[in-house]
Design an enzyme around this catalytic site. Structure first.
Site, PDB file in Angstrom:
ATOM      1  N   GLY A  54      46.143  51.708  30.062  1.00 54.10           N
ATOM      2  CA  GLY A  54      45.155  51.802  31.129  1.00 54.10           C
ATOM      3  C   GLY A  54      43.781  51.989  30.516  1.00 54.10           C
ATOM      4  O   GLY A  54      43.664  52.336  29.337  1.00 54.10           O
ATOM      5  N   CYS A  81      50.185  52.971  24.786  1.00 51.39           N
ATOM      6  CA  CYS A  81      48.731  53.137  24.727  1.00 51.39           C
ATOM      7  C   CYS A  81      48.279  54.329  25.585  1.00 51.39           C
ATOM      8  O   CYS A  81      48.556  55.464  25.228  1.00 51.39           O
ATOM      9  CB  CYS A  81      48.058  51.824  25.127  1.00 51.39           C
ATOM     10  SG  CYS A  81      46.352  51.736  24.561  1.00 51.39           S
ATOM     11  N   TYR A  82      47.639  54.100  26.734  1.00 53.22           N
ATOM     12  CA  TYR A  82      47.255  55.244  27.573  1.00 53.22           C
ATOM     13  C   TYR A  82      48.482  56.083  27.923  1.00 53.22           C
ATOM     14  O   TYR A  82      48.410  57.321  27.982  1.00 53.22           O
ATOM     15  CB  TYR A  82      46.581  54.744  28.871  1.00 53.22           C
ATOM     16  CG  TYR A  82      46.161  55.871  29.794  1.00 53.22           C
ATOM     17  CD1 TYR A  82      44.917  56.463  29.669  1.00 53.22           C
ATOM     18  CD2 TYR A  82      47.026  56.346  30.778  1.00 53.22           C
ATOM     19  CE1 TYR A  82      44.541  57.520  30.501  1.00 53.22           C
ATOM     20  CE2 TYR A  82      46.664  57.395  31.619  1.00 53.22           C
ATOM     21  CZ  TYR A  82      45.420  57.975  31.475  1.00 53.22           C
ATOM     22  OH  TYR A  82      45.052  58.997  32.292  1.00 53.22           O
ATOM     23  N   HIS A 168      50.618  47.589  21.795  1.00 54.90           N
ATOM     24  CA  HIS A 168      51.248  46.965  22.973  1.00 54.90           C
ATOM     25  C   HIS A 168      52.446  46.104  22.582  1.00 54.90           C
ATOM     26  O   HIS A 168      52.274  44.964  22.156  1.00 54.90           O
ATOM     27  CB  HIS A 168      50.214  46.112  23.716  1.00 54.90           C
ATOM     28  CG  HIS A 168      49.177  46.932  24.404  1.00 54.90           C
ATOM     29  ND1 HIS A 168      49.312  47.357  25.705  1.00 54.90           N
ATOM     30  CD2 HIS A 168      48.011  47.438  23.964  1.00 54.90           C
ATOM     31  CE1 HIS A 168      48.259  48.091  26.037  1.00 54.90           C
ATOM     32  NE2 HIS A 168      47.448  48.153  24.991  1.00 54.90           N
ATOM     33  N   GLU A 170      54.495  44.697  24.537  1.00 57.47           N
ATOM     34  CA  GLU A 170      54.753  43.670  25.553  1.00 57.47           C
ATOM     35  C   GLU A 170      53.970  42.387  25.311  1.00 57.47           C
ATOM     36  O   GLU A 170      54.262  41.350  25.892  1.00 57.47           O
ATOM     37  CB  GLU A 170      54.432  44.230  26.963  1.00 57.47           C
ATOM     38  CG  GLU A 170      52.954  44.449  27.289  1.00 57.47           C
ATOM     39  CD  GLU A 170      52.365  45.767  26.743  1.00 57.47           C
ATOM     40  OE1 GLU A 170      52.922  46.311  25.780  1.00 57.47           O
ATOM     41  OE2 GLU A 170      51.342  46.224  27.273  1.00 57.47           O
ATOM     42  N   SER A 223      52.859  21.354  47.788  1.00 58.54           N
ATOM     43  CA  SER A 223      52.070  20.388  47.021  1.00 58.54           C
ATOM     44  C   SER A 223      52.978  19.417  46.287  1.00 58.54           C
ATOM     45  O   SER A 223      52.537  18.405  45.774  1.00 58.54           O
ATOM     46  CB  SER A 223      51.223  21.136  45.983  1.00 58.54           C
ATOM     47  OG  SER A 223      52.084  21.676  45.006  1.00 58.54           O
ATOM     48  N   GLY A 224      54.276  19.755  46.236  1.00 60.46           N
ATOM     49  CA  GLY A 224      55.185  18.919  45.452  1.00 60.46           C
ATOM     50  C   GLY A 224      55.332  19.441  44.038  1.00 60.46           C
ATOM     51  O   GLY A 224      56.195  19.003  43.298  1.00 60.46           O
ATOM     52  N   GLY A 225      54.483  20.400  43.658  1.00 55.49           N
ATOM     53  CA  GLY A 225      54.605  21.018  42.336  1.00 55.49           C
ATOM     54  C   GLY A 225      55.775  22.002  42.329  1.00 55.49           C
ATOM     55  O   GLY A 225      56.386  22.262  43.364  1.00 55.49           O
ATOM     56  N   VAL A 226      56.030  22.539  41.143  1.00 55.76           N
ATOM     57  CA  VAL A 226      57.176  23.428  40.982  1.00 55.76           C
ATOM     58  C   VAL A 226      57.043  24.665  41.875  1.00 55.76           C
ATOM     59  O   VAL A 226      57.993  25.056  42.565  1.00 55.76           O
ATOM     60  CB  VAL A 226      57.270  23.930  39.515  1.00 55.76           C
ATOM     61  CG1 VAL A 226      58.549  24.697  39.280  1.00 55.76           C
ATOM     62  CG2 VAL A 226      57.128  22.790  38.554  1.00 55.76           C
ATOM     63  N   ASP A 227      55.854  25.259  41.868  1.00 55.15           N
ATOM     64  CA  ASP A 227      55.715  26.566  42.526  1.00 55.15           C
ATOM     65  C   ASP A 227      55.963  26.482  44.031  1.00 55.15           C
ATOM     66  O   ASP A 227      56.766  27.225  44.581  1.00 55.15           O
ATOM     67  CB  ASP A 227      54.314  27.149  42.262  1.00 55.15           C
ATOM     68  CG  ASP A 227      53.944  27.054  40.798  1.00 55.15           C
ATOM     69  OD1 ASP A 227      54.871  27.047  39.972  1.00 55.15           O
ATOM     70  OD2 ASP A 227      52.743  26.961  40.481  1.00 55.15           O
ATOM     71  N   SER A 228      55.261  25.559  44.685  1.00 56.60           N
ATOM     72  CA  SER A 228      55.440  25.518  46.138  1.00 56.60           C
ATOM     73  C   SER A 228      56.836  25.004  46.490  1.00 56.60           C
ATOM     74  O   SER A 228      57.389  25.362  47.531  1.00 56.60           O
ATOM     75  CB  SER A 228      54.347  24.696  46.818  1.00 56.60           C
ATOM     76  OG  SER A 228      54.358  23.372  46.361  1.00 56.60           O
ATOM     77  N   SER A 229      57.429  24.197  45.613  1.00 56.82           N
ATOM     78  CA  SER A 229      58.797  23.743  45.894  1.00 56.82           C
ATOM     79  C   SER A 229      59.765  24.918  45.855  1.00 56.82           C
ATOM     80  O   SER A 229      60.657  25.036  46.698  1.00 56.82           O
ATOM     81  CB  SER A 229      59.254  22.714  44.854  1.00 56.82           C
ATOM     82  OG  SER A 229      58.353  21.652  44.817  1.00 56.82           O
ATOM     83  N   LYS A 369      55.200  31.178  35.199  1.00 60.32           N
ATOM     84  CA  LYS A 369      55.708  29.829  35.441  1.00 60.32           C
ATOM     85  C   LYS A 369      57.149  29.606  34.969  1.00 60.32           C
ATOM     86  O   LYS A 369      57.970  29.045  35.689  1.00 60.32           O
ATOM     87  CB  LYS A 369      54.794  28.828  34.712  1.00 60.32           C
ATOM     88  CG  LYS A 369      55.010  27.396  35.110  1.00 60.32           C
ATOM     89  CD  LYS A 369      54.284  27.132  36.371  1.00 60.32           C
ATOM     90  CE  LYS A 369      54.123  25.714  36.724  1.00 60.32           C
ATOM     91  NZ  LYS A 369      53.143  25.588  37.818  1.00 60.32           N
TER      92      LYS A 369
END
Ligand code: XMP
Length: 513
Positions: A54, A81-82, A168, A170, A223-229, A369
């Site tokens: 943080g 860290c913090y 970090h 991660e 949109s036809g993209g991966v995310d909205s599909s 993604k």
């Protein structure tokens, strides 16, 4: 009941990355603000607690804090860290401003190969980002690792199973961060890994169902993209035909996109799909617009108007579904009102009006993604859809530097078709995150058929990336470049020069606008 790791968010930029790393080990995690942490620690299934980094100083007045009781929850704790500094201040240690800041790649020497550093090289590289440092360890703690400027690079108390890292783990830059987190999760917390992508899918479906209720309907921007599909698949599972997918042909689509989306969705989905013809509407609004952010805003506004109009067709369409991902969120808005700079307004995050009067359904908002692709597979979407390269919401407009006239968009669409076909014909797209054409806005002199030309320059952009947040440029083979160059000049009259973009992100972004 799943095994559960609690992540307390002290305001780090990397908190969601920690959550993602925990998911990678197939462990369920829950991110909570400090004031909810104690209650959350009392619920069933808790296997461990991670305290994030943080921006504050642990000794400063008003710095975020927790009830110290949380350190006695009976499960292992990892402070980052913090989080480390908070542990020291909460117990009887002391944190002071460091003489020098440590930022970026740092050599770490491991002094104690106990449970946290089992199998980690004695000499490794970690990502540091801190100004304060631990001056006095809490009683019962020992040093586990150090760097040149920081004797307390990592500390721990094996009896209490409390560990803390100044760096970090991660972040991808920490060479053995994954091993350290695995040691914490699997070794120290003894998680078995009972949380699969299928569980995640079920959880997201359930959340949509809860959010929308028995009667609600969703208008989904597809949109036809991966995310909205993937959002489409989740919403369909959640509420069936009460999800109305709207595919907008805004005239800024790639060649063949409309047909592909139409067929793929009618084959694989039962949700209600409408295609809206809006080419003229978008291109009219974009006439004369050259500023990239204005373009994005104009397009975002028009999308929302269309979704609003469409929503009126249904009785209870009070929800707008979108495929927003976590990287879109952090680059578009200053998270938590903090100082994060806005890089560009991703159209589905930065362009929504205040008076939208629809609640957003964004089940992927905290995911990356590649996780979304995995979800798509679990939900049964075809590989051709899941593995598609990302395509930005504002479409070809953000690859067409200068004004988006029908003629210029047509040229770009053709050039982009050629780039895609040539990459795919040689399998050069495999492992490449994105490969496309850009109309650069530059014009140059050429000679064709003994005539002088003065026409557009087109760039080939191909990048490798894991999450779109950083990217390296890709070097296609000479044959591929040659074929692209010849074909573009022949099939896109108006382009007389083709160049290769060799810019990584940072300093560039992937799209040109
Ligand atoms: P940049 O250009 O910011 O792009 O480096 C990072 C990734 O995000 C995609 N991108 C978008 N996706 N709406 C989207 O859904 C947008 O407005 C948008 N802008 C960029 C880009 O294609 C790349 O994969």
């Amino acid at each position: 009941m799943h095994e559960r790791i609690l992540i307390v968010d002290f305001g780090s930029q990397y908190t969601q990355l920690i959550a993602r790393r925990v998911r990678e080990h197939q462990v369920f995690s829950e991110v909570v603000p400090p004031h909810k942490a104690l209650d959350a620690s009392k619920q069933d299934g808790l296997k461990g607690i991670i305290l994030s980094g943080g921006p504050a100083s642990a000794y400063a007045k008003g710095a975020p804090t927790l009830p110290t009781e949380i350190l006695n929850a009976g499960v292992p704790v990892l402070g980052i860290c913090y989080g480390m500094q908070w542990i020291c201040e909460a117990l009887d240690g002391k944190v002071v401003p460091g003489e020098s800041r440590e930022y970026g790649f740092t050599r770490l020497v491991v002094d104690d190969h106990g449970p946290l550093f089992q199998g980690v090289a004695a000499d490794t590289v970690v990502w540091m980002s801190h100004g304060d440092r631990v001056e006095k360890l809490p009683s019962g703690f020992k040093n586990l690792a150090h760097s040149d400027d920081c004797p307390e690079g990592a500390i721990g108390n094996d009896d209490k199973r409390i560990y803390a890292l100044q760096f970090h783990p991660e972040v991808g830059h920490t060479q053995e961060g994954e091993r350290m987190l695995e040691n914490f999760l699997r070794g120290i917390c003894q998680c078995t890994g009972d949380w699969t992508p299928r569980d995640l899918a079920e959880e997201l479906i359930e959340k949509v169902r809860e959010q929308v209720g028995e009667e609600g309907e969703i208008v989904l921007g597809l949109s036809g993209g991966v995310d909205s599909s993937v959002v489409g698949a989740i919403c369909e599972r959640a509420i069936g035909k009460r999800c109305h997918a709207i595919f907008v042909d805004n005239g800024l689509l790639r060649a063949g996109e409309r047909e592909l989306v139409d067929t793929a969705f009618r084959e694989h989905f039962e949700l209600d799909l409408t295609t809206v013809d809006a080419e003229k509407r978008f291109l009219d609004k974009l006439a004369g617009v050259t500023d990239p952010e204005t373009k994005r805003k104009v397009i975002g506004y028009e999308f929302v108007e269309i979704f609003r109009e469409q929503a009126k067709r249904f009785k209870n369409a009070n929800f707008l579904g979108q495929g927003t991902l976590y990287p879109d969120v952090i680059e578009s808005v200053a998270a938590h009102g903090g100082p994060t700079a806005v890089i560009k307004s991703h159209h589905n995050v930065g362009g929504l009006p205040d008076d939208l009067e629809m609640d957003l359904v964004e089940p992927l908002r905290l995911l990356f993604k590649d996780e979304v692709r995995e979800l798509g597979r679990v939900l049964g979407l075809p590989e051709a859809m899941v593995a598609r390269q990302p395509f930005p919401g504002p479409g070809l407009a953000v690859r067409c530097v200068g004004e988006c006239t029908p003629k210029r968009i047509g040229l770009l669409r053709e050039a982009d078709r050629v780039v895609r076909e040539e990459f795919e014909a040689r399998d050069e797209h495999v492992g490449v995150w994105q490969y496309f054409a850009v109309l650069t806005g530059a014009q140059s002199v050429g000679v064709m058929g003994d005539q002088r030309t003065y026409e557009e320059a087109c760039a080939i952009r191909a990048v490798q990336s894991n999450d779109g947040m950083t990217a390296d440029w890709v070097y296609p083979t000479r044959e591929c470049l040659q074929a692209i160059s010849n074909r573009i000049i022949n099939s896109a009259p108006g382009i007389n020069r083709v160049v290769l973009d060799i810019t990584s992100k940072p300093p560039g972004t992937i799209e040109w606008e």
